[in-house]
Design an enzyme around this catalytic site. Structure first.
Site, mmCIF file in Angstrom:
data_model
loop_
_atom_site.group_PDB
_atom_site.id
_atom_site.type_symbol
_atom_site.label_atom_id
_atom_site.label_comp_id
_atom_site.label_asym_id
_atom_site.label_seq_id
_atom_site.Cartn_x
_atom_site.Cartn_y
_atom_site.Cartn_z
ATOM 1 N N HIS A 70 0.849 -1.195 0.000
ATOM 2 C CA HIS A 70 0.000 0.000 0.000
ATOM 3 C C HIS A 70 0.880 1.239 0.000
ATOM 4 C CE1 HIS A 70 -2.926 2.996 1.354
ATOM 5 N NE2 HIS A 70 -3.849 2.168 0.913
ATOM 6 N N GLU A 140 -3.806 2.399 -7.149
ATOM 7 C CA GLU A 140 -4.213 3.483 -6.270
ATOM 8 C C GLU A 140 -3.316 4.691 -6.531
ATOM 9 O OE1 GLU A 140 -3.553 2.451 -2.166
ATOM 10 O OE2 GLU A 140 -1.446 2.053 -2.590
#
Length: 225
Positions: A70, A140
């Site tokens: 992430h 993302e």
């Protein structure tokens, strides 16, 4: 949430609560279509790694997925591509499905480096896997996480298509077509339908909107209009 989405049968649902809530949540979602996953993990099974969570620990509480790479792990905690690749391989080895997150910073997009950055993250993150391994990719754009800014469906689609082509080069066309590529970055009930209309967007990695059960349920149960 379990009650709100109980009639949903045509899509997969995954929640990734904090480590301290994993056991409790695993009991709540038993015998439902809701899967659980970890937000991160270390690649070793055991050892002197104080404070880390191993793949065995995640399996023990019922996880079937784990989010890896992430942007916050990369840019706040300094995780590099090699460390993330080891985590991805370890997850697969322990029958966890890794969700490998990739994405560019705002300055990288403005400098026209989106494909260069994302391509490197894909190649490096998956380098220890084979075409038979099961994994998910989440795109993302860092500039759209928690900012209220969202890539337009067309902007997201462009990168998702690029990712699918990269996977095709690594593992072949058939594998590329079967891999799920999720979009993450200020996904809300108001924009999920437009995003999901895109050919190469297979789902969403939902952040802030998942903290409200009704909001998350609306995303899960979206219908194309």
């Amino acid at each position: 949430l379990r009650l709100l989405v109980k009639d949903v049968i045509d899509r997969d649902i995954l929640v990734c609560p904090p480590f301290t809530a994993l056991y409790s949540v695993s009991k709540i979602v038993e015998n439902t279509r809701i899967n659980i996953g970890g937000q991160n993990m270390f690649y070793e099974e055991k050892g002197a790694f104080t404070g880390e969570i191993s793949p065995i620990m995640l399996k023990d509480v019922g996880c079937s997925y784990v989010i890896l790479g992430h942007s916050e792990r990369r840019h706040i905690f300094g995780e590099d591509d090699e460390l993330i690749a080891k985590k991805v391989f370890s997850a697969v080895k322990h029958d966890l499905i890794p969700i490998l997150c990739v994405g560019e910073l705002l300055e990288e997009r403005e400098e026209g480096k989106t494909f260069e950055v994302v391509g490197k993250q894909i190649k490096e993150g998956l380098k220890y896997l084979s075409r038979d391994d099961n994994f998910v990719i989440a795109y993302e754009p860092v500039w759209a996480i928690g900012t209220g800014k969202t890539a337009t469906p067309e902007m997201a689609q462009e990168v998702h298509r690029f990712i699918r082509l990269e996977i095709s080069e690594l593992f072949g066309h058939e594998k590329a077509e079967s891999v799920r590529i999720l979009y993450g970055g200020s996904v809300k009930p108001e924009n999920i339908s437009g995003l999901m209309k895109m050919a190469d967007i297979d789902g969403a990695l939902v952040g802030g909107a998942s903290l409200d059960a009704e909001s998350f349920a609306k995303i899960v149960m979206y219908r194309e209009v």
